[in-house]
Design an enzyme around this catalytic site. Structure first.
Site, short mmCIF file in Angstrom:
data_model
loop_
_atom_site.label_atom_id
_atom_site.label_comp_id
_atom_site.label_asym_id
_atom_site.label_seq_id
_atom_site.Cartn_x
_atom_site.Cartn_y
_atom_site.Cartn_z
N CYS A 242 -10.27 -8.63 11.85
CA CYS A 242 -9.43 -7.75 11.04
C CYS A 242 -9.13 -8.39 9.69
O CYS A 242 -8.67 -9.52 9.62
CB CYS A 242 -8.13 -7.48 11.79
SG CYS A 242 -6.93 -6.56 10.82
N CYS B 91 5.24 3.67 -16.30
CA CYS B 91 5.27 3.64 -14.83
C CYS B 91 3.84 3.78 -14.33
O CYS B 91 3.26 4.87 -14.36
CB CYS B 91 6.15 4.77 -14.32
SG CYS B 91 6.39 4.78 -12.53
#
Length: 365
Positions: A199, A170
């Protein structure tokens, strides 16, 4: 293409909404050699390294070259938010590398989609690519997974994975760099360019859909501060601009087309401003790493000034010093936040404009 830009330029109005900046969130020879290797690695984030010789690098030195988010996970064993980005459920074929030092860790055929929301693998690339140690923090008994070369924290190993191993590696997505098949072994056919058009969420969303673009990372360039945080950049006092680093396949697209998209989807005639986003961090800028990039940009600007724009283009051409990858929650922002007002009313119109002008150049879904 100049005609296309002329026909569709400013096809959609700019929306006066809340600016994106107001949204979320020692000196021995071995060590010097290691740091020189890391700092001088190519702008292309996809680099192959199978050398598991341990790096002797202090945390202070790592802090100088890693983004704050990556440092928090890799060196302080922090855990990123689940379902960050798209890596956790991506089925793209390729190779996963340590984002800290570039060591090859996993192949996509060792990956599976887990409901946990983090990239998950059932097997590592080789016995030395990932190493382990006991982790008894937070009152739990777990097995921590570390990079076999730089000992950076990757995530944890669990015994609830699929066959044939029954293991689940994981991993934190920010701890991994990914190279699609054909990229890592054919770096001569790839290149990068760093540009800023307001942006970075907007610019990233557009280029992710251009055929030939391999990856787009949001980040910062220019200015006087190493590894600036988003909050620091938003003050406008660092001199840094919000930018994206585009890695592209030169056999499928080229610098000219990338610049044509750039001048189509933002307004290069407004100084330090795109819509409601104002400040030097939102300046229109191309950060060139060589004279070829600079000359290509200048040539197109000259042509556009004569044939398309009534107001003079104010896009700056600045030599690229360093590109600093932005915090993990900025990566893939549009794809992860499509229902947010800014995404729907500012980014979506830019995407629609891009898709209309460059309809024959879209990636095949």
């Amino acid at each position: 293409m100049i005609k296309s830009i002329l026909n569709y330029l400013f096809l959609f109005p700019m929306f006066l909404l809340t600016a994106c900046g107001q949204n979320n969130k020692t000196d021995n020879k071995t060590k010097t050699s290691a740091m020189e290797n890391i700092i001088s690695k190519p702008n292309n984030p996809y680099y192959s390294n199978t050398d598991t010789t341990k790096l002797n690098v202090s945390d202070a030195e790592w802090k100088k070259v890693l983004s704050p988010d990556l440092y928090a996970v890799a060196r302080d064993a922090d855990t990123e938010r689940a379902f960050t980005g798209t890596m956790w459920n991506s089925e793209t074929k390729g190779t996963y590398y340590c984002a800290t030092c570039g060591l090859k860790l996993f192949k996509s055929n060792q990956k599976f989609t887990s409901s946990c929301g983090w990239p998950s693998f059932f097997e590592q690339d080789n016995k030395n690519s990932v190493v382990f140690k006991d982790d008894n923090s937070y009152g739990m008994r777990r097995t921590e997974a570390l990079c076999g070369r730089c000992d950076s924290h990757l995530g944890h190993l669990f015994d609830d994975g699929p066959e044939p191993t029954g293991k689940r590696y994981c991993m934190n997505a920010i701890s991994l760099d990914f190279a699609p098949d054909g990229v890592a072994t054919n770096s001569a056919n790839t290149d990068t360019i760093v540009i800023g058009g307001g942006c970075f969420w907007c610019v990233e969303a557009v280029y992710e859909n251009l055929d030939g673009v391999i990856s787009v990372y949001s980040g910062y360039a220019g200015g006087t501060v190493d590894n600036p945080s988003y909050e620091e950049v938003c003050t406008g006092r660092t001199g840094a601009a919000e930018v994206v680093e585009i890695t592209y396949d030169k056999s499928k697209t080229n610098l000219d087309e990338i610049f044509q998209v750039f001048f189509t989807v933002h307004d290069p005639t407004t100084l330090n401003r795109q819509g409601a986003d104002q400040g030097t961090q939102y300046r229109s800028a191309i950060f060139y790493k060589n004279e070829k990039e600079k000359n290509a940009a200048q040539s197109l600007i000259n042509e556009l000034n004569k044939e398309v724009f009534s107001n003079k283009i104010v896009t700056t051409l600045e030599p690229l010093q360093k590109f600093f990858k932005a915090e993990s929650y900025h990566q893939g922002y549009y794809n992860n936040n499509k229902n947010q007002p800014y995404c729907q009313m500012v980014i979506q119109p830019k995407l629609e404009k891009f898709e209309k002008v460059f309809k024959d150049r879209l990636k095949k879904k």
